[in-house]
Design a protein around this motif. Structure first.
Motif, PDB file in Angstrom:
ATOM      1  N   LEU A  30       0.902  -1.051  -0.046  1.00  0.00           N
ATOM      2  CA  LEU A  30      -0.096   0.046  -0.066  1.00  0.00           C
ATOM      3  C   LEU A  30       0.975   1.168   0.100  1.00  0.00           C
ATOM      4  O   LEU A  30       1.969   1.401   0.698  1.00  0.00           O
ATOM      5  CB  LEU A  30      -0.896  -0.045   1.115  1.00  0.00           C
ATOM      6  N   TYR A  31       0.559   1.961  -0.615  1.00  0.00           N
ATOM      7  CA  TYR A  31       1.124   3.499  -0.800  1.00  0.00           C
ATOM      8  C   TYR A  31       0.036   4.684  -0.799  1.00  0.00           C
ATOM      9  O   TYR A  31      -0.992   4.525  -1.271  1.00  0.00           O
ATOM     10  CB  TYR A  31       2.039   3.508  -2.103  1.00  0.00           C
ATOM     11  N   ASN A  32       0.683   5.668   0.044  1.00  0.00           N
ATOM     12  CA  ASN A  32      -0.212   7.144   0.235  1.00  0.00           C
ATOM     13  C   ASN A  32       0.055   7.948  -1.021  1.00  0.00           C
ATOM     14  O   ASN A  32      -0.711   8.793  -1.209  1.00  0.00           O
ATOM     15  CB  ASN A  32       0.056   7.614   1.610  1.00  0.00           C
ATOM     16  N   ASN A  33       1.175   7.988  -1.397  1.00  0.00           N
ATOM     17  CA  ASN A  33       1.782   8.890  -2.601  1.00  0.00           C
ATOM     18  C   ASN A  33       2.850   8.405  -3.240  1.00  0.00           C
ATOM     19  O   ASN A  33       3.590   7.254  -2.884  1.00  0.00           O
ATOM     20  CB  ASN A  33       1.938  10.195  -2.125  1.00  0.00           C
ATOM     21  N   VAL A  34       3.241   8.878  -4.435  1.00  0.00           N
ATOM     22  CA  VAL A  34       4.356   8.529  -5.378  1.00  0.00           C
ATOM     23  C   VAL A  34       5.087   9.945  -5.605  1.00  0.00           C
ATOM     24  O   VAL A  34       4.432  10.712  -5.996  1.00  0.00           O
ATOM     25  CB  VAL A  34       3.674   7.930  -6.718  1.00  0.00           C
ATOM     26  N   VAL A  35       6.377   9.575  -5.284  1.00  0.00           N
ATOM     27  CA  VAL A  35       7.445  10.719  -5.696  1.00  0.00           C
ATOM     28  C   VAL A  35       8.297  10.149  -6.807  1.00  0.00           C
ATOM     29  O   VAL A  35       8.972   9.200  -6.652  1.00  0.00           O
ATOM     30  CB  VAL A  35       8.149  11.353  -4.735  1.00  0.00           C
ATOM     31  N   ILE A  36       8.507  10.764  -7.871  1.00  0.00           N
ATOM     32  CA  ILE A  36       9.350  10.577  -8.952  1.00  0.00           C
ATOM     33  C   ILE A  36      10.356  11.539  -9.092  1.00  0.00           C
ATOM     34  O   ILE A  36      10.303  12.743  -9.235  1.00  0.00           O
ATOM     35  CB  ILE A  36       8.767  10.578 -10.283  1.00  0.00           C
ATOM     36  N   ALA A  37      11.796  11.294  -8.931  1.00  0.00           N
ATOM     37  CA  ALA A  37      12.953  12.157  -9.034  1.00  0.00           C
ATOM     38  C   ALA A  37      13.732  11.935 -10.068  1.00  0.00           C
ATOM     39  O   ALA A  37      13.968  10.786 -10.567  1.00  0.00           O
ATOM     40  CB  ALA A  37      13.570  11.911  -7.787  1.00  0.00           C
ATOM     41  N   GLY A  38      14.047  12.874 -10.680  1.00  0.00           N
ATOM     42  CA  GLY A  38      14.917  13.095 -12.335  1.00  0.00           C
ATOM     43  C   GLY A  38      14.997  14.255 -12.686  1.00  0.00           C
ATOM     44  O   GLY A  38      14.381  15.219 -12.429  1.00  0.00           O
ATOM     45  N   MET A  39      16.030  14.409 -13.517  1.00  0.00           N
ATOM     46  CA  MET A  39      16.425  15.827 -13.918  1.00  0.00           C
ATOM     47  C   MET A  39      16.468  15.647 -15.317  1.00  0.00           C
ATOM     48  O   MET A  39      16.850  14.671 -15.960  1.00  0.00           O
ATOM     49  CB  MET A  39      17.729  16.218 -13.400  1.00  0.00           C
ATOM     50  N   GLY A  40      16.479  16.835 -16.240  1.00  0.00           N
ATOM     51  CA  GLY A  40      16.507  16.954 -17.669  1.00  0.00           C
ATOM     52  C   GLY A  40      16.012  15.711 -18.494  1.00  0.00           C
ATOM     53  O   GLY A  40      14.382  15.479 -18.312  1.00  0.00           O
ATOM     54  N   GLY A  41      16.480  15.086 -19.426  1.00  0.00           N
ATOM     55  CA  GLY A  41      15.841  13.857 -20.099  1.00  0.00           C
ATOM     56  C   GLY A  41      15.354  12.795 -19.317  1.00  0.00           C
ATOM     57  O   GLY A  41      14.412  12.236 -19.813  1.00  0.00           O
ATOM     58  N   SER A  42      15.724  12.633 -18.198  1.00  0.00           N
ATOM     59  CA  SER A  42      15.199  11.503 -17.327  1.00  0.00           C
ATOM     60  C   SER A  42      13.742  12.080 -16.434  1.00  0.00           C
ATOM     61  O   SER A  42      12.822  11.242 -16.227  1.00  0.00           O
ATOM     62  CB  SER A  42      16.350  11.089 -16.199  1.00  0.00           C
ATOM     63  N   GLY A  43      14.034  13.450 -16.030  1.00  0.00           N
ATOM     64  CA  GLY A  43      13.021  13.833 -15.358  1.00  0.00           C
ATOM     65  C   GLY A  43      11.620  14.407 -16.295  1.00  0.00           C
ATOM     66  O   GLY A  43      10.464  13.985 -15.641  1.00  0.00           O
ATOM     67  N   ILE A  44      11.863  14.444 -17.369  1.00  0.00           N
ATOM     68  CA  ILE A  44      10.746  14.676 -18.162  1.00  0.00           C
ATOM     69  C   ILE A  44       9.865  13.508 -18.251  1.00  0.00           C
ATOM     70  O   ILE A  44       8.574  13.693 -18.533  1.00  0.00           O
ATOM     71  CB  ILE A  44      10.979  15.623 -19.600  1.00  0.00           C
ATOM     72  N   GLY A  45      10.467  12.443 -18.258  1.00  0.00           N
ATOM     73  CA  GLY A  45       9.656  11.201 -18.463  1.00  0.00           C
ATOM     74  C   GLY A  45       8.757  11.276 -17.291  1.00  0.00           C
ATOM     75  O   GLY A  45       7.538  10.848 -17.457  1.00  0.00           O
ATOM     76  N   VAL A  61       0.472  11.811  -7.376  1.00  0.00           N
ATOM     77  CA  VAL A  61       2.044  11.635  -7.914  1.00  0.00           C
ATOM     78  C   VAL A  61       2.675  12.921  -8.283  1.00  0.00           C
ATOM     79  O   VAL A  61       1.997  13.800  -8.811  1.00  0.00           O
ATOM     80  CB  VAL A  61       1.912  10.920  -9.155  1.00  0.00           C
ATOM     81  N   ILE A  62       3.674  13.192  -7.425  1.00  0.00           N
ATOM     82  CA  ILE A  62       4.463  14.341  -7.750  1.00  0.00           C
ATOM     83  C   ILE A  62       5.818  14.094  -8.554  1.00  0.00           C
ATOM     84  O   ILE A  62       6.447  13.085  -8.272  1.00  0.00           O
ATOM     85  CB  ILE A  62       4.507  15.466  -6.760  1.00  0.00           C
ATOM     86  N   VAL A  63       6.596  15.031  -9.129  1.00  0.00           N
ATOM     87  CA  VAL A  63       7.871  15.012  -9.729  1.00  0.00           C
ATOM     88  C   VAL A  63       8.680  15.830  -8.902  1.00  0.00           C
ATOM     89  O   VAL A  63       8.520  17.189  -8.834  1.00  0.00           O
ATOM     90  CB  VAL A  63       7.831  15.196 -11.342  1.00  0.00           C
ATOM     91  N   SER A  64       9.620  15.448  -8.316  1.00  0.00           N
ATOM     92  CA  SER A  64      10.712  16.296  -7.755  1.00  0.00           C
ATOM     93  C   SER A  64      12.184  16.416  -8.527  1.00  0.00           C
ATOM     94  O   SER A  64      12.550  15.577  -9.025  1.00  0.00           O
ATOM     95  CB  SER A  64      11.116  15.496  -6.306  1.00  0.00           C
ATOM     96  N   LYS A  65      12.239  17.698  -8.685  1.00  0.00           N
ATOM     97  CA  LYS A  65      13.464  17.902  -9.578  1.00  0.00           C
ATOM     98  C   LYS A  65      14.353  19.035  -8.861  1.00  0.00           C
ATOM     99  O   LYS A  65      14.604  20.263  -8.679  1.00  0.00           O
ATOM    100  CB  LYS A  65      13.121  18.616 -10.892  1.00  0.00           C
ATOM    101  N   GLY A  66      14.989  18.368  -7.802  1.00  0.00           N
ATOM    102  CA  GLY A  66      16.036  19.251  -7.100  1.00  0.00           C
ATOM    103  C   GLY A  66      16.705  18.415  -5.875  1.00  0.00           C
ATOM    104  O   GLY A  66      16.758  16.986  -6.270  1.00  0.00           O
ATOM    105  N   TYR A  67      17.364  19.043  -5.119  1.00  0.00           N
ATOM    106  CA  TYR A  67      17.910  18.079  -4.171  1.00  0.00           C
ATOM    107  C   TYR A  67      17.453  17.460  -2.813  1.00  0.00           C
ATOM    108  O   TYR A  67      18.025  16.622  -2.236  1.00  0.00           O
ATOM    109  CB  TYR A  67      19.204  18.907  -3.553  1.00  0.00           C
TER     110      TYR A  67
END
Length: 331
Positions: A30-45, A61-67
């Motif tokens: 079970l999951y409450n949320n999804v976080v996708i981390a990536g930058m540039g060509g990997s992050g846009i996916g 679902v959120i996308v995280s682009k940072g440190y």
């Protein structure tokens, strides 16, 4: 780069093969949320995956682009780290934070530090080919494997597989037409500043186009979305008048545009045409969101390659990024 763009449909097919043959198991059911981390060509996916699953997953679902990561990341989080090289410093930082928060972690990478961590810690991972050395040309791999990770985590059903197969068939059937359209758009954008407008539903596709024009054609580009731009940017279409002759406006239309967004595009187009001679439209092809998104991505990748030829630049080089990485590595 042209050869890599040419092989996009086959890349999607190969990516599916990797996903199908993989043995991936997540410990948490079970999951409450999804976080996708990536930058540039990997992050846009990750951005495209986020948009695609918005009406399919019952968790955010959120996308995280940072440190750093949001404070909510923890035991109920599925954290997906996507890095072509496996050595993207922002993504590595995010992984270490996710590990400290006890999130469940999955990886999409070709090697590097991320693969080392995944294998050493026994974490779920999918390995993509890394021989091209061009992350932006491997979107098919990163995007598809992220979908498979969501599937193996029990969040996404099998429907995406059928839609991927349909998308591959569409790209192969429309290959010639796509190149003709792309060549025409490249000529429109030559020696101009492309201004791209799209509905919020497919914003990641337009951002991907912007990134490809930046990296492949070495050209600046501007992107904004409907309906948000009607509440601010549309007023900015007054000054400076001196730049109008340097602009080329593209309206990107899809079957997923809200009816009111379509009306807003029609009305806004009249404003653009009063200012700019070069205002064109393109309609995405395909029966599903994934088909339309991948159709546009492939079309726009061709535009970036053709525009690189018109600009007399090498689409493979990324000198400014290499400079930044070199300087960062010294500190």
């Amino acid at each position: 780069m042209k050869q890599l763009v040419e092989g996009f449909a086959q890349q999607l097919r190969d990516a599916m093969d990797i996903g199908e043959k993989a043995t991936v198991a997540f410990s948490s059911p079970l999951y409450n949320n999804v976080v996708i981390a990536g930058m540039g060509g990997s992050g846009i996916g990750g951005d495209i995956v986020q948009a695609y699953v918005a009406d399919k997953l019952e968790v955010p679902v959120i996308v995280s682009k940072g440190y750093t990561l949001p404070a909510f990341v923890g035991l109920g989080t599925l954290f997906i780290a996507s890095s072509f090289s496996g050595n993207t410093e922002e993504t590595i930082s995010g992984v270490r934070a996710a590990m400290n928060s006890d999130a469940s972690i999955g990886f999409v990478t070709s090697g590097g530090e991320l693969l080392r961590i995944a294998q050493e810690e026994g974490m779920p991972h999918l390995i993509i080919p890394g021989k091209s050395k061009q992350p932006r040309a491997c979107l098919g791999y990163s995007l598809v494997e992220m979908l498979y990770l969501l599937h193996y985590a029990g969040l996404l059903d099998d429907t995406f597989k059928t839609e991927l197969r349909q998308s591959i068939s569409l790209l192969e059937e429309q290959a010639g037409i796509i190149k003709v359209q792309a060549s025409a758009l490249a000529n429109n954008f030559h020696n101009k500043l492309p201004v791209l407008y799209v509905s919020n539903a497919l914003e990641p596709v337009a951002v991907r186009f912007q990134q490809q024009l930046n990296e492949n054609a070495k050209q600046l580009c501007h992107v904004n979305v409907f309906p948000e731009m009607n509440h601010n940017e549309i007023v900015g279409w007054q000054h400076p008048e001196s730049i109008y002759e340097q602009l080329s406006v593209l309206l990107i239309r899809t079957a997923y545009d809200h009816p009111r967004v379509r009306l807003r595009m029609d009305l806004s187009k009249k404003i653009f045409e009063d200012k700019v001679q070069d205002v064109v439209e393109i309609e995405a092809q395909g029966a599903t969101y994934l088909e339309q998104a991948l159709y546009l991505i492939h079309l726009f990748d061709w535009v970036s390659v053709y525009l690189a030829e018109l600009n007399n630049v090498d689409p493979n080089t990324i000198d400014n990024i290499d400079y930044l990485k070199g300087e960062l590595s010294k500190q």
